[in-house]
Motif scaffolding. Sequence first.
Motif, PDB file in Angstrom:
ATOM      1  N   LEU A 270     -38.415  -6.491 -39.728  1.00 52.85           N
ATOM      2  CA  LEU A 270     -38.021  -5.678 -38.694  1.00 52.85           C
ATOM      3  C   LEU A 270     -36.406  -5.390 -38.467  1.00 52.85           C
ATOM      4  O   LEU A 270     -36.030  -4.338 -38.509  1.00 52.85           O
ATOM      5  CB  LEU A 270     -38.308  -6.399 -37.377  1.00 52.85           C
ATOM      6  N   ALA A 271     -35.793  -6.587 -39.179  1.00 54.29           N
ATOM      7  CA  ALA A 271     -34.416  -6.470 -39.235  1.00 54.29           C
ATOM      8  C   ALA A 271     -33.964  -5.408 -40.588  1.00 54.29           C
ATOM      9  O   ALA A 271     -32.993  -4.648 -40.570  1.00 54.29           O
ATOM     10  CB  ALA A 271     -33.806  -7.781 -39.278  1.00 54.29           C
TER      11      ALA A 271
ATOM     12  N   GLN B 236     -46.662  -5.602 -40.467  1.00 55.41           N
ATOM     13  CA  GLN B 236     -47.139  -5.879 -39.018  1.00 55.41           C
ATOM     14  C   GLN B 236     -47.033  -4.780 -38.060  1.00 55.41           C
ATOM     15  O   GLN B 236     -45.863  -4.008 -38.039  1.00 55.41           O
ATOM     16  CB  GLN B 236     -45.963  -7.018 -38.685  1.00 55.41           C
ATOM     17  N   GLN B 237     -48.081  -4.289 -37.321  1.00 60.06           N
ATOM     18  CA  GLN B 237     -48.417  -3.263 -36.736  1.00 60.06           C
ATOM     19  C   GLN B 237     -47.423  -3.292 -35.544  1.00 60.06           C
ATOM     20  O   GLN B 237     -46.825  -2.291 -34.918  1.00 60.06           O
ATOM     21  CB  GLN B 237     -49.884  -3.100 -36.263  1.00 60.06           C
ATOM     22  N   SER B 238     -47.278  -4.678 -35.019  1.00 61.56           N
ATOM     23  CA  SER B 238     -46.458  -4.745 -34.041  1.00 61.56           C
ATOM     24  C   SER B 238     -44.886  -4.378 -34.008  1.00 61.56           C
ATOM     25  O   SER B 238     -43.892  -4.212 -33.083  1.00 61.56           O
ATOM     26  CB  SER B 238     -46.597  -6.265 -33.661  1.00 61.56           C
ATOM     27  N   HIS B 239     -44.528  -3.984 -35.188  1.00 61.24           N
ATOM     28  CA  HIS B 239     -43.303  -3.721 -35.365  1.00 61.24           C
ATOM     29  C   HIS B 239     -42.967  -2.176 -35.391  1.00 61.24           C
ATOM     30  O   HIS B 239     -41.759  -1.761 -35.258  1.00 61.24           O
ATOM     31  CB  HIS B 239     -42.474  -4.206 -36.818  1.00 61.24           C
TER      32      HIS B 239
ATOM     33  N   LEU C 299     -39.364   0.098 -34.460  1.00 61.92           N
ATOM     34  CA  LEU C 299     -38.910   0.748 -35.828  1.00 61.92           C
ATOM     35  C   LEU C 299     -38.972   2.534 -35.574  1.00 61.92           C
ATOM     36  O   LEU C 299     -38.138   3.105 -35.982  1.00 61.92           O
ATOM     37  CB  LEU C 299     -39.608   0.646 -37.106  1.00 61.92           C
ATOM     38  N   LEU C 300     -40.128   2.986 -35.021  1.00 62.20           N
ATOM     39  CA  LEU C 300     -40.287   4.183 -34.657  1.00 62.20           C
ATOM     40  C   LEU C 300     -39.197   4.746 -33.730  1.00 62.20           C
ATOM     41  O   LEU C 300     -38.603   5.990 -33.825  1.00 62.20           O
ATOM     42  CB  LEU C 300     -41.567   4.714 -33.987  1.00 62.20           C
ATOM     43  N   ALA C 301     -39.105   3.961 -32.700  1.00 62.03           N
ATOM     44  CA  ALA C 301     -37.951   4.293 -31.519  1.00 62.03           C
ATOM     45  C   ALA C 301     -36.583   4.306 -32.217  1.00 62.03           C
ATOM     46  O   ALA C 301     -35.769   5.113 -31.980  1.00 62.03           O
ATOM     47  CB  ALA C 301     -38.101   3.259 -30.469  1.00 62.03           C
ATOM     48  N   LYS C 302     -36.313   3.338 -33.185  1.00 62.76           N
ATOM     49  CA  LYS C 302     -34.818   3.415 -33.836  1.00 62.76           C
ATOM     50  C   LYS C 302     -34.549   4.462 -34.604  1.00 62.76           C
ATOM     51  O   LYS C 302     -33.486   4.918 -34.574  1.00 62.76           O
ATOM     52  CB  LYS C 302     -34.902   1.929 -34.653  1.00 62.76           C
ATOM     53  N   ALA C 303     -35.766   5.092 -35.268  1.00 64.59           N
ATOM     54  CA  ALA C 303     -35.414   6.183 -36.250  1.00 64.59           C
ATOM     55  C   ALA C 303     -35.205   7.390 -35.368  1.00 64.59           C
ATOM     56  O   ALA C 303     -34.214   8.121 -35.671  1.00 64.59           O
ATOM     57  CB  ALA C 303     -36.786   6.309 -36.965  1.00 64.59           C
ATOM     58  N   ARG C 304     -35.925   7.547 -34.256  1.00 70.05           N
ATOM     59  CA  ARG C 304     -35.763   8.762 -33.248  1.00 70.05           C
ATOM     60  C   ARG C 304     -34.107   8.589 -32.801  1.00 70.05           C
ATOM     61  O   ARG C 304     -33.446   9.478 -32.600  1.00 70.05           O
ATOM     62  CB  ARG C 304     -36.844   8.754 -32.130  1.00 70.05           C
TER      63      ARG C 304
ATOM     64  N   SER D 288     -52.088  -1.716 -43.594  1.00 67.91           N
ATOM     65  CA  SER D 288     -50.543  -1.671 -43.782  1.00 67.91           C
ATOM     66  C   SER D 288     -50.244  -0.358 -43.397  1.00 67.91           C
ATOM     67  O   SER D 288     -51.170   0.554 -43.104  1.00 67.91           O
ATOM     68  CB  SER D 288     -50.253  -1.786 -45.087  1.00 67.91           C
ATOM     69  N   HIS D 289     -48.888  -0.072 -43.259  1.00 67.80           N
ATOM     70  CA  HIS D 289     -48.413   1.205 -42.723  1.00 67.80           C
ATOM     71  C   HIS D 289     -47.307   1.653 -43.345  1.00 67.80           C
ATOM     72  O   HIS D 289     -46.338   0.862 -43.863  1.00 67.80           O
ATOM     73  CB  HIS D 289     -48.175   0.902 -41.261  1.00 67.80           C
TER      74      HIS D 289
END
Length: 295
Positions: free
Chosen positions: A231-232, A257-260, A264-269, A288-289
Motif C-alpha cells: 500500500l505504501a 490484496q483486494q482491500s488495498h 490506491l484507485l483514489a490516490k491515482a485519481r 491478483s490485481h
Amino acid sequence: MNKPAKLHPRNLHHGRYNLAELCRSYPALQAYLVLNPAGEQTINFSEPAAVQALNAALLKHYYHVDYWQLPPGYLCPPIPGRADYIHTAADLLAGPDGVPTGKQITLLDIGCGANLIYPIIASRSYGWRCIGSDIDTVALKAAQLIIDSNPPLKGQISLRRQPDNNAILRGIIKPDDQFALTVCNPPFYASAVEAAAANQRKRFNLKLADSPQQRNFGGQQHELWCPGGELAFIGQMISESVAFASQVGWFSSLVSQQSHLKTLLAKARQAGAAEVKQINMQQGQKSSHLLAWRF
C-alpha cells in the motif's frame, strides 16, 4: 501439477506442465522429478533447487533462454502468473491492429530482481526493448549475467541501478526516456513478521511439511517487505509518477490484496490520472490485481 484455468489467452502456460517435454529441453530437471500420491510425475515444490530448475526449464522451452541461474535465496517467481501480468498489461497498449511489437515499445520493470522474469517474457513475447531497475547490486549482477549469457536478450534488455533506497521512479527515469509501459512486482508485506506468517500459510496450504522458514520461491527482504507494505510502496510510486506523466504511457503495478485497491484507485485519481484501471487476474485458486494509470 494443474495450471491456472483462467490465464490470459496469449499466455503460453495453460494446462498441466508437460514434464517430459520440459526435460527434453532442460535435462537437468529430470533429477528433481518425484511421484505424487496418485503416482503422477511432479517436482518437490518445497525444494528451492527444484523450483529453480522448473523455471529454468520453462524459460528454455518456451522462451529459448539457455542460461538462467539465481543467487541463493533470491526470489524465484512462478512464471505462469508473471506471464499473465505481462500479457494483461500488453492489452493496455493494444490498438486496432492488436498489441504493438518491436523495439519501438519500451518497458520499464521496477524491481527486476535477479530473476529478470518480466523483461524476459516481454522481450521474447513481443520484441519490446526492456529496462530493468533494482537497488540490489547482487541482483543486478546476476541479471546481467543472464543477459550476457543469452544472445536473444542482448540488445533487448538493459539494467539500471536505483541509487536512492527511498526512491522508486526518481533516479531511474532519465529526462530523455520515453516508456510505453511500466510494470512492478512490489514488496507485498509491511514487515518480516508479516512475510513469515504469509509464507507459513502458503506452505500449509501447499502441504509442505518441512521448515516453515524455508521459502521454496525464495526472496530477499527488499523483495518481500517494506515499511507500509504494498500500500505504501504503490502509493509512493503513484505520487512519483506525476513528475513523469509526459514520459510514460501507462504506469502499472501488481496488487496482491483486494482491500488495498479502493485506496490506491483514489490516490491515482487524486494525483491527476486521466484514466485508472483495475484488472482482476485469476491463476487457479490465486487472485491478483493489476492497477494501471495514465495521465
